[in-house]
Design an enzyme around this catalytic site. Structure first.
Site, mmCIF file in Angstrom:
data_model
loop_
_atom_site.group_PDB
_atom_site.id
_atom_site.type_symbol
_atom_site.label_atom_id
_atom_site.label_comp_id
_atom_site.label_asym_id
_atom_site.label_seq_id
_atom_site.Cartn_x
_atom_site.Cartn_y
_atom_site.Cartn_z
ATOM 1 N N LYS A 65 -16.439 24.918 5.756
ATOM 2 C CA LYS A 65 -15.933 25.801 4.696
ATOM 3 C C LYS A 65 -17.149 26.467 4.076
ATOM 4 O O LYS A 65 -18.248 25.905 4.092
ATOM 5 C CB LYS A 65 -15.179 24.978 3.644
ATOM 6 C CG LYS A 65 -14.233 25.784 2.789
ATOM 7 C CD LYS A 65 -12.877 26.016 3.450
ATOM 8 C CE LYS A 65 -12.051 26.995 2.666
ATOM 9 N NZ LYS A 65 -10.671 27.089 3.144
ATOM 10 N N ASP A 108 -10.247 33.115 2.850
ATOM 11 C CA ASP A 108 -9.668 32.169 1.878
ATOM 12 C C ASP A 108 -9.518 32.995 0.599
ATOM 13 O O ASP A 108 -9.494 34.241 0.666
ATOM 14 C CB ASP A 108 -10.572 30.937 1.695
ATOM 15 C CG ASP A 108 -9.901 29.820 0.892
ATOM 16 O OD1 ASP A 108 -9.015 29.151 1.437
ATOM 17 O OD2 ASP A 108 -10.235 29.630 -0.302
HETATM 18 P P1 NDP Z 1 -5.369 34.824 -2.420
HETATM 19 O O1 NDP Z 1 -6.684 35.173 -2.995
HETATM 20 O O2 NDP Z 1 -4.716 35.773 -1.479
HETATM 21 O O3 NDP Z 1 -4.304 34.507 -3.579
HETATM 22 C C1 NDP Z 1 -4.531 33.539 -4.545
HETATM 23 C C2 NDP Z 1 -3.444 33.660 -5.608
HETATM 24 O O4 NDP Z 1 -3.566 32.578 -6.517
HETATM 25 C C3 NDP Z 1 -3.541 34.941 -6.433
HETATM 26 O O5 NDP Z 1 -2.245 35.367 -6.759
HETATM 27 C C4 NDP Z 1 -4.307 34.491 -7.676
HETATM 28 O O6 NDP Z 1 -4.034 35.252 -8.844
HETATM 29 C C5 NDP Z 1 -3.744 33.087 -7.845
HETATM 30 N N1 NDP Z 1 -4.698 32.218 -8.561
HETATM 31 C C6 NDP Z 1 -5.984 31.966 -8.241
HETATM 32 N N2 NDP Z 1 -6.527 31.129 -9.136
HETATM 33 C C7 NDP Z 1 -5.554 30.850 -10.041
HETATM 34 C C8 NDP Z 1 -5.483 30.046 -11.196
HETATM 35 N N3 NDP Z 1 -6.544 29.338 -11.609
HETATM 36 N N4 NDP Z 1 -4.301 29.982 -11.866
HETATM 37 C C9 NDP Z 1 -3.232 30.692 -11.449
HETATM 38 N N5 NDP Z 1 -3.241 31.473 -10.348
HETATM 39 C C10 NDP Z 1 -4.373 31.548 -9.665
HETATM 40 O O7 NDP Z 1 -5.575 33.382 -1.718
HETATM 41 P P2 NDP Z 1 -4.712 32.684 -0.599
HETATM 42 O O8 NDP Z 1 -3.279 32.978 -0.810
HETATM 43 O O9 NDP Z 1 -5.335 32.964 0.713
HETATM 44 O O10 NDP Z 1 -5.017 31.154 -0.903
HETATM 45 C C11 NDP Z 1 -4.278 30.397 -1.871
HETATM 46 C C12 NDP Z 1 -4.505 28.922 -1.635
HETATM 47 O O11 NDP Z 1 -4.113 28.585 -0.299
HETATM 48 C C13 NDP Z 1 -5.948 28.436 -1.757
HETATM 49 O O12 NDP Z 1 -5.949 27.110 -2.226
HETATM 50 C C14 NDP Z 1 -6.439 28.440 -0.309
HETATM 51 O O13 NDP Z 1 -7.531 27.565 -0.108
HETATM 52 C C15 NDP Z 1 -5.184 27.944 0.376
HETATM 53 N N6 NDP Z 1 -5.098 28.231 1.797
HETATM 54 C C16 NDP Z 1 -5.156 29.510 2.247
HETATM 55 C C17 NDP Z 1 -5.043 29.770 3.592
HETATM 56 C C18 NDP Z 1 -4.982 31.155 4.130
HETATM 57 O O14 NDP Z 1 -4.713 31.298 5.337
HETATM 58 N N7 NDP Z 1 -5.168 32.180 3.331
HETATM 59 C C19 NDP Z 1 -4.963 28.672 4.578
HETATM 60 C C20 NDP Z 1 -4.797 27.358 3.981
HETATM 61 C C21 NDP Z 1 -4.907 27.166 2.644
HETATM 62 P P3 NDP Z 1 -4.758 36.693 -9.074
HETATM 63 O O15 NDP Z 1 -4.047 37.628 -8.144
HETATM 64 O O16 NDP Z 1 -4.492 36.973 -10.522
HETATM 65 O O17 NDP Z 1 -6.209 36.510 -8.741
#
Ligand code: NDP
Length: 444
Positions: A126, A166
């Site tokens: 990572k 990510d």
């Molecule tokens: P994105 O950046 O696309 O989206 C993240 C979302 O979470 C956004 O809507 C963001 O809000 C919100 N967010 C982030 N921090 C906070 C917080 N502290 N409180 C509330 N909302 C929050 O990321 P992903 O969708 O790719 O990833 C989301 C999760 O999934 C992570 O934990 C990642 O490690 C995990 N993951 C992702 C994978 C992937 O293929 N993408 C694979 C496996 C796991 P805002 O828009 O306001 O920033």
């Protein structure tokens, strides 16, 4: 907690002072894996878990770049190469001001088990940087990515370490990173996954984590004679994972009643429609806020609130680590939520998980439930090596099959007398494959 687990965790705390997320993830795994090791002599005495919690390598580097005002900015970049027992290092890059070594070590450690569960030849790593792409121009993001890759290219490669996206690293960032790698190395290889489908990416990769999560939930429900049809789903997040989890839930006849972002939660008791979801995808691609969606469609926007106080059948925490705590879990249980599946990595705190276990809520940990993303990344690597591209349907059916197999592994290793402990199943099932490979390869 038994005494050998306590002793082990104290040792981890001593050695990794202040790394609270890393310690939390090791503790969670140790509680199921240490009792298993104790009853299997080949893993006992060989310090397998002690070896697994030490990264094979950590790379930390300076990322200097010029912003649009011509000023120098300096960020810190990382790559944690955790375990290569079953394949080259594989795992995403996170760009966020919250990034630090503890968070990346926890993510890399989770990735070891997750990648193992996919059954594919994927080691684990990572990385990322404390850079926040939000509010930056495309030009600034490109400059940052180019500087980041100027150092990272020395440590990655299609047979060595294959990063992906990510939080904060989407298609745009992957493009800039890949472009810089290609310029420096002069070769077009599958060094990064999540590429555009016209230039080496796989169909279904953007959808994979969200779709895979829902396929996993469907397996849990099937096993317990239930289905998604008509169920009310509370989703947190509005990014990549949340969007495609919501899309698949709607497709399967469920009602997605919430989505959230870092500003708050949007609530539609009738369920968000496909058209509204398309609007949200577009809005988030343009880096907009959910608040604007709620305003346009006249839905409730719960400023600064998480979705967990709203009555639902199934909860899908898809935003970030530790976003669902004990109090949230208590509210979900009081509202008769019967299944919680993690699209994000470690979104539920240990106290929340304890509540789910106490009240027999089906709890699916991220390392199993969100493995669809890395699984399709693995399929992207295969297609790149073959110089070939599978159709959307082919990739989707492989993804579904992998999620079904992960579910079977969880059932095999997590079966208790009268219920399935998915957490134990995922931890032990993931552990066995890695541990056997490490033992076969000598003292590594
Ligand atoms: P994105 O950046 O696309 O989206 C993240 C979302 O979470 C956004 O809507 C963001 O809000 C919100 N967010 C982030 N921090 C906070 C917080 N502290 N409180 C509330 N909302 C929050 O990321 P992903 O969708 O790719 O990833 C989301 C999760 O999934 C992570 O934990 C990642 O490690 C995990 N993951 C992702 C994978 C992937 O293929 N993408 C694979 C496996 C796991 P805002 O828009 O306001 O920033």
């Amino acid at each position: 907690m038994n005494t050998s687990v306590k002793k082990f965790i104290n040792h981890v705390k001593q050695k990794n002072k202040g790394e609270k997320e890393f310690i939390q993830s090791v503790a969670e795994v140790s509680e199921s894996v240490i009792p298993y090791i104790a009853s299997h002599t080949k893993y006992d005495q060989t310090k397998i878990l002690e070896r697994m919690i030490e990264p094979e390598r950590v790379i930390m580097f300076r990322v200097p770049w010029l912003n649009d005002q011509g000023e120098v900015e300096v960020n810190r970049g990382y790559r944690v190469q955790m375990n290569s027992a079953i394949g080259p290092y594989k795992g995403g890059l996170r760009f966020s001001p919250t990034v630090n070594l503890s968070i990346l070590k926890f993510l890399a450690f989770e990735q070891v088990f997750k990648n193992s569960l996919t059954g594919l030849p994927l080691g684990a790593g990572k990385g990322g940087a404390d850079f926040d792409p939000r509010g930056r121009s495309d030009n600034e993001v490109m400059k940052f990515c180019q500087s980041f890759m100027t150092e990272l290219h020395k440590h990655v490669g299609e047979d060595m370490d294959i990063p992906a996206g990510d939080i904060g690293v989407g298609k745009r960032e992957i493009g800039y990173l890949f472009g810089q790698y290609k310029r420096i190395k002069g070769e077009f290889t599958g060094v990064i996954t999540g590429k555009g489908s016209e230039w080496g990416g796989s169909h279904i990769r953007p959808e994979a984590t969200g779709y895979g999560l829902v396929y996993f939930v469907e397996e849990i429900l099937k096993k317990h004679n239930k289905s998604l049809k008509g169920k009310k789903i509370a989703v947190s997040g509005a990014g990549n994972v949340a969007q495609y989890a919501a899309e698949k839930c709607i497709e399967q006849g469920a009602k997605v009643i919430t989505l959230s972002d870092s500003k708050g939660t949007v609530y539609n008791p009738k369920g968000i429609s496909v058209e509204e979801l398309e609007f949200i995808k577009d809005l988030k691609n343009k880096r907009g806020e959910l608040k604007d969606f709620a305003k346009k469609y006249a839905y409730d926007f719960l400023e600064g609130e998480k979705p967990w106080g709203i009555k639902c059948d199934i909860a899908l925490p898809n935003a970030t680590q530790n976003e669902l705590n004990e109090e949230d879990a208590q509210k979900l249980v009081e509202n008769d939520c019967f299944c919680v599946a993690e699209g994000a990595n470690m979104p539920c705190t240990p106290e929340a998980i304890a509540i789910f276990n106490e009240y027999n809520v089906f709890y699916a940990p991220g390392k199993a439930a969100n493995a669809g993303g890395v699984a399709v990344s693995g399929l992207e690597m295969s297609q790149n090596s073959l110089r070939y591209s599978w159709t959307r349907n082919e990739v989707d059916s492989k993804l579904r099959q992998i999620m079904q197999e992960i579910h079977q592994i969880c059932v095999k290793y997590g079966k208790e007398k009268d219920y399935i402990n998915y957490e134990k199943g995922a931890n032990v099932g993931g552990f066995v494959r890695i541990a056997d490979a490490m033992l076969a390869q000598g003292l590594v």
